[in-house]
Write a protein that holds these residues in place. Structure first.
Motif: not given
Length: 453
Positions: A311, A316, A411, A414, A417-418, A437-438, A440-441, A444, A446
């Motif tokens: 991320v 992560v 949402t 992430t 986290i950055k 979370l997955r 949302q990842l 994006e 990711l």
């Protein structure tokens, strides 16, 4: 095949095709539709498979993944449910999208929720059951550990010829007389002594006389080389045992198994138990130790089980938590991290998570210390989130972490986290928080979509 099962199969496969072609998958709807049309659809779908059922509180998903890797060293066709979709509808869905096999009789290695074992064995007679452990978990669904085990046993009694491959260090698995052949695995890595379990440990009463069990040594939770000084009840002889522990980090574990060295690319003592279970299944089906060692070297990550996602400039690690014993083992594991890191705790309380969040108070979050100070100066920041973010934030405050960053909206996690100050980040999340979370990842770009169920 009956007309009803034929229609159910056709509807299920068609809905699966539509969802995975146009909706990118991730639904249990095909299994639900097929089972609604034909409640006995599993009898038809599973009749041509040798089925192995893997169940227990913790470790089902990783044990299933490792077992599949081991068996694929020898067998061409191994069906499984890799995302932890372990209820009846998910298992039906797994069979629905299976590819036809030729030659060898195919294997199906199925992770099965404890309460759903009987829903499988009512229609399918497995060749083996794998029991990982029994810990207090989702008490709104299962009750105490004894009622959880009864749910499993009710299903096992319908398949008395299946071999039970059980964690011999868990006393419950030696507490009920069953006609099934049995194979036990466990740990024999420490000298024998005489000790009692720590206060408030679940499942430490002798099932024969209710005296407090003693241990020659303990591994974690209620697991270890147990014995009753009152009536003589004791751990069964182990068929396969870890005889030595080597280097342990968050990303790898080395150990000796019956005198031979093995390594898995995942941290935590608890995950060595999962590897040991997979080893026992492999030997049960005549996979050679050298082949098993090769299977263990795979670096493929398992859904929600120490997946590493990049991320921004952060590495992560995503880890599922759901009960006190599990979170304590994860905390012990991440504290072996040699580099500075940040901690993220995401707490939901939906049905799949368990609606009672009181279990977090039995988690040893005090070991984390205060960010940047105290016992763990390597933990530079904390972030909390999820639908029950207030609960996990307050729990950390009581543990000595006064001012974590807070983001209730998963949402937006992430983005938070950055902003964390370290390259390494450990995310501990409950099941539906992992799914959210997955998602949302994936949105994006990711990770790939379609992994969650």
């Amino acid at each position: 095949m009956s007309l009803r099962s034929g229609v159910a199969t056709a509807v299920g496969k068609t809905s699966y095709w539509f969802l995975h072609t146009f909706m990118h998958g991730g639904s249990s709807l095909p299994g639900k539709l097929a089972a609604r049309i034909d409640p006995e659809i599993l009898k038809h779908l599973g009749q041509n498979y040798d089925v192995i059922v893997i169940t227990g509180t913790n470790g089902k998903t990783l044990t299933t993944a490792l077992t599949v890797r081991v068996l694929r060293e020898k067998y061409d066709h191994v069906l499984t449910n890799p995302t932890g979709s372990n209820m009846e509808q998910g298992i039906v869905g797994t069979f629905l999208h299976a590819k036809r096999s030729r030659g060898q009789r195919p294997l199906a290695v199925l992770e099965v929720d404890e309460a759903n074992v009987i829903k499988v064995t009512r229609y399918i007679k497995p060749i083996a059951f794998v029991f990982t452990n029994i810990f207090r978990d989702q008490m709104d669904r299962y009750g105490e550990i004894y009622t959880t085990y009864k749910k499993i046993i009710d299903g096992v009694r319908l398949a008395p010829e299946a071999t039970i491959i059980a964690n011999g260090d868990a006393q419950l698995f030696n507490s009920v007389d069953l006609p099934n052949p049995k194979i036990y695995y466990g740990f024999n890595h420490l000298p024998k002594g005489d000790m009692k379990a720590p206060t408030n440990t679940d499942g430490i009463l002798c099932p024969k006389c209710q005296h407090v069990l003693h241990y020659h040594f303990m591994t974690y939770g209620n697991l270890g080389d147990y014995f009753c000084p009152n009536c003589g009840f004791h751990r069964p002889e182990l068929n396969y045992a870890v005889t030595k522990l080597g280097a342990m980090t968050p990303t790898a574990s080395t150990f000796d198994l019956d005198g031979e060295s093995f390594k898995i690319g995942i941290g935590g003592l608890y995950n060595i138990y999962n590897a040991l279970a997979a080893y026992a299944v492999g030997r049960f089906l005549n996979v050679e130790p050298a082949q098993i060692r090769q299977a263990f070297t795979s670096d493929e990550r398992v859904f929600g089980r120490q997946e590493v996602v990049h991320v921004g400039d952060k590495d992560v690690t995503l880890i599922l938590i759901k009960n006190p014993v599990g979170v304590n083992q994860v905390i012990d594991m991440i504290l072996t991290e040699p580099e500075d890191f940040s901690f993220v705790g995401l707490l939901n309380a939906n049905y799949a998570d368990g609606i009672d969040t009181s279990w977090i108070w039995d988690g040893e979050f005090e070991k984390l210390g205060a960010a940047g100070t105290g016992e763990n100066p390597k933990i530079k920041a904390f972030l909390t989130g999820g639908e029950r973010y207030k609960d996990i934030t307050f729990r950390l405050k009581v543990a000595g972490i006064d001012q974590p960053m807070i983001e209730p909206d998963l949402t937006k996690v992430t983005a938070k986290i950055k902003e964390l100050p370290t390259k390494k980040v450990y995310v501990l999340a409950t099941y539906t928080a992992v799914l959210q979370l997955r998602k949302q990842l994936a949105s994006e770009g990711l990770i790939k979509e379609g992994m969650g169920a």
